[in-house]
Scaffold this motif. Structure first.
Motif, PDB file in Angstrom:
ATOM      1  N   ASP A 111     -36.321 -34.366 116.235  1.00  0.00           N
ATOM      2  CA  ASP A 111     -35.656 -33.591 117.267  1.00  0.00           C
ATOM      3  C   ASP A 111     -34.222 -34.073 117.376  1.00  0.00           C
TER       4      ASP A 111
ATOM      5  N   THR B  32     -30.500 -33.344 119.638  1.00  0.00           N
ATOM      6  CA  THR B  32     -29.846 -32.708 120.775  1.00  0.00           C
ATOM      7  C   THR B  32     -28.532 -32.083 120.324  1.00  0.00           C
ATOM      8  N   PRO B  33     -27.997 -31.133 121.101  1.00  0.00           N
ATOM      9  CA  PRO B  33     -26.722 -30.515 120.721  1.00  0.00           C
ATOM     10  C   PRO B  33     -25.633 -31.572 120.537  1.00  0.00           C
TER      11      PRO B  33
ATOM     12  N   THR C 110     -36.561 -25.038 114.577  1.00  0.00           N
ATOM     13  CA  THR C 110     -35.939 -24.364 115.708  1.00  0.00           C
ATOM     14  C   THR C 110     -34.507 -24.845 115.827  1.00  0.00           C
ATOM     15  N   GLY C 111     -33.654 -23.994 116.389  1.00  0.00           N
ATOM     16  CA  GLY C 111     -32.288 -24.398 116.678  1.00  0.00           C
ATOM     17  C   GLY C 111     -31.258 -23.779 115.756  1.00  0.00           C
TER      18      GLY C 111
ATOM     19  N   ALA D 195     -25.992 -30.435 114.915  1.00  0.00           N
ATOM     20  CA  ALA D 195     -26.840 -29.578 115.750  1.00  0.00           C
ATOM     21  C   ALA D 195     -25.981 -28.912 116.812  1.00  0.00           C
TER      22      ALA D 195
ATOM     23  N   THR E 138     -27.467 -26.548 118.928  1.00  0.00           N
ATOM     24  CA  THR E 138     -28.429 -26.391 120.013  1.00  0.00           C
ATOM     25  C   THR E 138     -29.518 -27.439 119.780  1.00  0.00           C
ATOM     26  N   HIS E 139     -30.493 -27.505 120.680  1.00  0.00           N
ATOM     27  CA  HIS E 139     -31.634 -28.402 120.430  1.00  0.00           C
ATOM     28  C   HIS E 139     -32.272 -27.963 119.118  1.00  0.00           C
ATOM     29  N   CYS E 140     -32.515 -28.913 118.229  1.00  0.00           N
ATOM     30  CA  CYS E 140     -33.069 -28.602 116.908  1.00  0.00           C
ATOM     31  C   CYS E 140     -34.320 -29.423 116.647  1.00  0.00           C
TER      32      CYS E 140
END
Length: 199
Positions: A21, A23-24, A42-43, A84, A86-88
């Motif tokens: 995971d 964060t931006p 995702t992201g 990143a 966005t949240h990825c």
């Protein structure tokens, strides 16, 4: 995480160790660093080239489903800086196999070619249409979108920050974008879209 010397390297998802995971704003990997390929679950990820003077220039985007870092399979290192937006969530690629699945690789190449065409279109034409096209590209099946920062949108669309801010405000005023609360996302970046109103 994806590369050696990366801040995310030691922070896998504790519930699923094969997932990472970010964060931006997290740099996933740097130009020239060693690592492996990853699937973006995702992201949204931004790729930049880095000039000899250290200045970064927007190069491309990856959205959910895309494979990042395929070049490491050929060159042994990353050729772009990946950040990143966005949240990825990423997972190593190829998933669960020691050999590269040619179908998966071909699909990734086809997606990359389509993304390149989409990005060319985002950098020409009327300013509002460029932003709307980016919103369409990033919207999920339910019509929700988590936008990158205004500066990242400006870099992606080759517009000025002030132009992006003005367009987003107009889209909110005309209800094309309606702010929604998405857990873990800044309130000024998550929206429900009604793109029919933009026609």
């Amino acid at each position: 995480m994806p590369s050696e010397g990366n801040a995310m390297r030691n922070h896998p998802n504790p519930r699923e160790p094969s997932l990472y995971d970010a964060t931006p704003g997290t740099q996933l990997y740097a130009v020239g660093s060693k690592g492996k390929a990853w699937r973006l679950c995702t992201g949204l990820v931004r790729f930049d080239t880095i000039a000899s003077d250290g200045n970064a220039t927007f190069a491309s985007l990856a959205i959910a489903g895309d494979i990042l870092g395929c070049e490491t399979l050929l060159f042994g290192c990353y050729t772009f800086r990946a950040t990143a937006l966005t949240h990825c969530r990423l997972t190593p690629w190829p998933e669960g196999a020691t050999a590269i699945d040619s179908t998966s690789l071909l699909a990734s190449l086809a997606n990359a070619q389509q993304r390149a065409a989409d990005l060319v279109a985002l950098r020409g034409g009327q300013a509002a249409n460029r932003v709307l096209s980016l919103i369409r590209l990033l919207s999920d099946g339910a019509g929700r979108v988590v936008l990158p920062t205004r500066q990242d949108i400006a870099d992606i669309t080759d517009l000025r920050f002030e132009t992006i801010s003005r367009i987003i405000k107009v889209l909110e005023r005309t209800k094309v974008l309606t702010p929604v609360r998405i857990e873990g996302v800044h309130a000024t970046r998550s929206f429900q879209t009604n793109l029919v109103l933009a026609a």
